[in-house]
Design an enzyme around this catalytic site. Structure first.
Site, PDB file in Angstrom:
ATOM      1  N   GLU A   1     -15.013   5.659 -54.927  1.00  0.00           N
ATOM      2  CA  GLU A   1     -15.084   4.202 -54.731  1.00  0.00           C
ATOM      3  C   GLU A   1     -14.223   3.864 -53.530  1.00  0.00           C
ATOM      4  O   GLU A   1     -13.249   4.569 -53.259  1.00  0.00           O
ATOM      5  CB  GLU A   1     -14.517   3.452 -55.944  1.00  0.00           C
TER       6      GLU A   1
ATOM      7  N   LYS B   1     -11.207   2.427 -51.713  1.00  0.00           N
ATOM      8  CA  LYS B   1      -9.866   2.022 -52.151  1.00  0.00           C
ATOM      9  C   LYS B   1      -9.498   0.787 -51.342  1.00  0.00           C
ATOM     10  O   LYS B   1      -9.236   0.863 -50.152  1.00  0.00           O
ATOM     11  CB  LYS B   1      -8.848   3.138 -51.943  1.00  0.00           C
TER      12      LYS B   1
ATOM     13  N   ARG C   1      -4.156  -5.420 -57.519  1.00  0.00           N
ATOM     14  CA  ARG C   1      -4.931  -5.119 -58.714  1.00  0.00           C
ATOM     15  C   ARG C   1      -4.805  -6.262 -59.716  1.00  0.00           C
ATOM     16  O   ARG C   1      -3.717  -6.796 -59.911  1.00  0.00           O
ATOM     17  CB  ARG C   1      -4.350  -3.864 -59.321  1.00  0.00           C
TER      18      ARG C   1
ATOM     19  N   ARG D   1      -0.691  -6.334 -61.636  1.00  0.00           N
ATOM     20  CA  ARG D   1      -0.461  -4.948 -61.969  1.00  0.00           C
ATOM     21  C   ARG D   1       0.824  -4.764 -62.781  1.00  0.00           C
ATOM     22  O   ARG D   1       0.949  -3.864 -63.580  1.00  0.00           O
ATOM     23  CB  ARG D   1      -0.376  -4.192 -60.655  1.00  0.00           C
TER      24      ARG D   1
ATOM     25  N   GLU E   1      -9.827  -5.302 -57.912  1.00  0.00           N
ATOM     26  CA  GLU E   1      -8.868  -5.511 -56.838  1.00  0.00           C
ATOM     27  C   GLU E   1      -9.247  -6.823 -56.138  1.00  0.00           C
ATOM     28  O   GLU E   1     -10.411  -7.031 -55.805  1.00  0.00           O
ATOM     29  CB  GLU E   1      -8.962  -4.316 -55.875  1.00  0.00           C
TER      30      GLU E   1
ATOM     31  N   PHE F   1     -13.832  -2.836 -60.733  1.00  0.00           N
ATOM     32  CA  PHE F   1     -14.070  -1.392 -60.843  1.00  0.00           C
ATOM     33  C   PHE F   1     -13.942  -0.836 -62.254  1.00  0.00           C
ATOM     34  O   PHE F   1     -14.182   0.340 -62.467  1.00  0.00           O
ATOM     35  CB  PHE F   1     -13.201  -0.605 -59.852  1.00  0.00           C
TER      36      PHE F   1
ATOM     37  N   ARG G   1      -0.451   8.442 -65.065  1.00  0.00           N
ATOM     38  CA  ARG G   1      -0.937   8.953 -63.788  1.00  0.00           C
ATOM     39  C   ARG G   1      -1.511  10.331 -64.053  1.00  0.00           C
ATOM     40  O   ARG G   1      -0.766  11.290 -64.224  1.00  0.00           O
ATOM     41  CB  ARG G   1       0.233   9.039 -62.810  1.00  0.00           C
TER      42      ARG G   1
ATOM     43  N   LYS H   1      -6.344   9.275 -55.574  1.00  0.00           N
ATOM     44  CA  LYS H   1      -6.456   8.358 -54.433  1.00  0.00           C
ATOM     45  C   LYS H   1      -6.381   9.182 -53.162  1.00  0.00           C
ATOM     46  O   LYS H   1      -5.559  10.096 -53.048  1.00  0.00           O
ATOM     47  CB  LYS H   1      -5.368   7.285 -54.473  1.00  0.00           C
TER      48      LYS H   1
HETATM   49  P1  AMP Z   1      -1.398   2.978 -54.873  1.00  0.00           P
HETATM   50  O1  AMP Z   1      -1.031   1.525 -54.973  1.00  0.00           O
HETATM   51  O2  AMP Z   1      -1.376   3.502 -53.487  1.00  0.00           O
HETATM   52  O3  AMP Z   1      -0.650   3.812 -55.881  1.00  0.00           O
HETATM   53  O4  AMP Z   1      -2.925   3.107 -55.318  1.00  0.00           O
HETATM   54  C1  AMP Z   1      -3.415   2.702 -56.549  1.00  0.00           C
HETATM   55  C2  AMP Z   1      -3.935   1.273 -56.452  1.00  0.00           C
HETATM   56  O5  AMP Z   1      -5.091   1.193 -55.648  1.00  0.00           O
HETATM   57  C3  AMP Z   1      -4.407   0.687 -57.752  1.00  0.00           C
HETATM   58  O6  AMP Z   1      -3.353   0.262 -58.561  1.00  0.00           O
HETATM   59  C4  AMP Z   1      -5.273  -0.464 -57.293  1.00  0.00           C
HETATM   60  O7  AMP Z   1      -4.486  -1.616 -57.086  1.00  0.00           O
HETATM   61  C5  AMP Z   1      -5.768  -0.025 -55.937  1.00  0.00           C
HETATM   62  N1  AMP Z   1      -7.218   0.167 -55.841  1.00  0.00           N
HETATM   63  C6  AMP Z   1      -7.955  -0.191 -54.771  1.00  0.00           C
HETATM   64  N2  AMP Z   1      -9.242   0.110 -54.951  1.00  0.00           N
HETATM   65  C7  AMP Z   1      -9.360   0.675 -56.181  1.00  0.00           C
HETATM   66  C8  AMP Z   1     -10.453   1.192 -56.928  1.00  0.00           C
HETATM   67  N3  AMP Z   1     -11.693   1.222 -56.461  1.00  0.00           N
HETATM   68  N4  AMP Z   1     -10.166   1.700 -58.164  1.00  0.00           N
HETATM   69  C9  AMP Z   1      -8.912   1.698 -58.652  1.00  0.00           C
HETATM   70  N5  AMP Z   1      -7.846   1.219 -57.983  1.00  0.00           N
HETATM   71  C10 AMP Z   1      -8.058   0.700 -56.756  1.00  0.00           C
END
Ligand code: AMP
Length: 545
Positions: free
Chosen positions: A237, A239, A244, A259, A289, A329, A401, A407
């Site tokens: 998907e 990102k 969130r 979040r 998101e 999502f 996690r 990611k």
């Molecule tokens: P990070 O903040 O770098 O740890 O990445 C995780 C975050 O990416 C999640 O908590 C979401 O806020 C965001 N995110 C963006 N797109 C998506 C997606 N398609 N699915 C899940 N999380 C997403």
């Protein structure tokens, strides 16, 4: 924002002599601090928990982990270094009858301290803290101060408490973890586990309007690794570079949580309307998101988006100035059915049934790395951050996690916590502008670098104010703070460092953005820094050929 109080039952009158003394808890904290062994800590915790009366379980558990309110509760202790110093100074009033402090007394007083608001609140807080400290013996006072400053540091985090509760109740930790994910209230879950056993804990279900902890993703090196880990095929998907949100709906009532499980509904009336008008079920929990949209539909920087999320006044004006786009999502609950144990592919099928296509995240299910690379390039060209890879048969594991979600961010960054800051000079005089950046290592924070790059003047000013609020100590040049502010940091290289205790130093670190949306527990760990260090080495070795 609507506050929810942790569930604490009333205590009976005139039963003081049966109540657990705070000195007993202080002793426990001391012995927890003295051992580094996880198993032993769990045993000590379990032993203590079993001694408690029902109404003492939640307060004890929350005091031990050092944060007296559940995560979703907007109340905070907010007692700074200065207040504690003032409370310790001044005349100590000798109390005539020195009634020993009980765990319940302390919990109740701390809650009251947190609730004091408005003009003169600092004075009132100081006097409440002073009278509490005047009743405390030295060890009790030491731990009270640590709790007040959010600096418990005895190496007992939520995960360890879950194990302690499980052992005390004779249950599998998994059951406790699950109940916690549904309620977000560690104290309440501990009490149910200890008092009602397996039956009670299994009955803890999802509640609409109580947010679940979000599932987290593991960083992945690249597309190939994600594909391999997911057995050859996965769902990619986009990102999105946004915030969130978890959306709860029951009929005409829609509430939205961040979040960090705080309610943000008042700032997002446009999303509320969208959900009411476009979603084909009246009882569900969705996840997605929210992205701030600029001209041509391209995402705006994260900092702009945060302005929308923190706005409570003149919201209508903000809705026009910073329009949001929603990318859904996941779906966690629908019409009485909890979906978190369903595989991702089934959740997506249901999501597609109730949500119009344009509200869904762009995605591609494939096993072909080239197709996935092209999808990643498209995501980046559109201004997004990278891709998520979601295992088709993965369940939704709130707060965890795992490897179900990866990611993939081509520009690798670290989420670090500010542990201290130096006063600036020259143009930055008067600002705390050189930040000491720390990564997590068990219950500790280890410095991996410093930077004064990346923030705007406005952000420097904001940061200076914020850091002083969470100050725990200072020297003429440096202010030490509670590890609360997460920043996303770009860097050029990770080097070995004899200078820092962590053993690592970031070269050319620069703050990319302030991550208000991320709690410090989710910041990156020293293990991750080490992994990235080794990977760059791998890459360098390869590039020599
Ligand atoms: P990070 O903040 O770098 O740890 O990445 C995780 C975050 O990416 C999640 O908590 C979401 O806020 C965001 N995110 C963006 N797109 C998506 C997606 N398609 N699915 C899940 N999380 C997403």
């Amino acid at each position: 924002m609507r506050g929810q109080k942790p569930d604490l039952s009333e205590t009976g009158p005139g039963e003081d002599e049966w109540r657990t003394r705070f000195s007993r808890l202080a002793l426990l904290l001391r012995s927890l601090e003295a051992t580094g062994k996880r198993k032993e800590k769990v045993k000590i915790l379990a032993g203590y928990l079993k001694e408690l009366r029902p109404e003492e379980v939640a307060p004890s558990v929350l005091l031990i982990v050092g944060s007296i309110f559940p995560e979703f509760d907007p109340r905070t202790m907010n007692v700074g270094y200065a207040t504690v110093r003032r409370a310790l100074g001044g005349d100590r009033q000798a109390t005539l009858i020195e009634k020993p402090l009980t765990v319940l007394d302390v919990y109740k007083t701390l809650t009251e301290v947190a609730e004091v608001k408005g003009p003169g609140s600092r004075r009132v807080k100081t006097s409440m803290v002073r009278s509490l400290l005047s009743r405390a013996e030295p060890t009790e006072a030491e731990f009270l101060i640590r709790i007040l400053q959010g600096e418990m540091r005895i190496g007992v985090d939520e995960g360890m408490m879950i194990e302690g509760v499980a052992e005390a109740a004779g249950l599998e930790p998994e059951l406790i973890r699950r109940a916690l994910m549904m309620t977000g209230d560690l104290g309440k879950v501990a009490r149910i586990a200890l008092m009602e056993g397996e039956g009670g804990i299994r009955r803890v279900g999802v509640n609409l309007f109580t947010p679940l902890k979000p599932m987290l993703a593991t960083p992945s090196y690249d597309i190939k690794e994600a594909l391999m880990e997911h057995g050859g095929v996965t769902a990619f998907e986009y990102k999105f570079d946004g915030a969130r949100i978890q959306i709860h709906r029951l009929g005409e009532e829609v509430r939205i949580y961040s979040r960090r499980l705080m309610e943000v509904t008042p700032s997002l009336p446009d999303i509320v309307e969208l959900v009411k008008n476009r979603i084909g079920s009246r009882e569900l929990i969705l996840e997605g998101e929210a992205v701030a949209m600029g001209s041509g539909g391209r995402p705006l920087p994260f900092q702009t988006l945060m302005r929308r999320f923190t706005r409570i006044h003149d919201v209508e004006d903000m809705v026009k100035r910073i329009p949001l786009r929603l990318h859904l999502f996941d779906i966690l609950y629908i019409e009485g059915r909890l979906l978190i144990d369903e595989p991702y592919s089934e959740r997506w099928r249901i999501l597609e049934e109730v949500c119009p296509r344009e509200l869904l995240a762009e995605r591609l299910v494939t096993g072909d790395p080239r197709e996935a690379e092209a999808f990643l390039r498209r995501a980046l060209e559109m201004g997004h951050e990278g891709l998520m890879a979601k295992r088709l048969d993965s369940t939704y594991t709130p707060g965890v996690r795992g490897k179900g979600w990866f990611k993939i961010k081509p520009a690798e960054t670290l989420d670090l916590v500010i542990a201290a800051a130096d006063w600036g000079y020259g143009r930055r005089t008067g600002w705390l502008s050189n930040y000491h950046l720390a990564a997590r290592s068990g219950g500790e924070w280890l410095i991996v670098g410093k930077t004064f790059k990346g923030l705007t003047d406005e952000e420097f000013k904001w940061m200076t104010r914020r850091l002083q609020e969470i100050k725990i100590g200072e020297t003429p040049h440096t202010v030490y703070v509670r590890p609360e502010i997460v920043v996303e940091v770009d860097y050029n290289e990770i080097q070995r460092s004899p200078h820092y205790r962590s053993g690592f130093a970031l070269r050319f670190a620069r703050i990319r953005r302030i991550r208000d949306d991320k709690p410090p527990e989710e910041a990156d760990t020293i293990e991750r820094v080490k992994e990235l260090y080794e990977r760059q080495f791998e890459y360098k070795a390869k590039s020599e050929f």
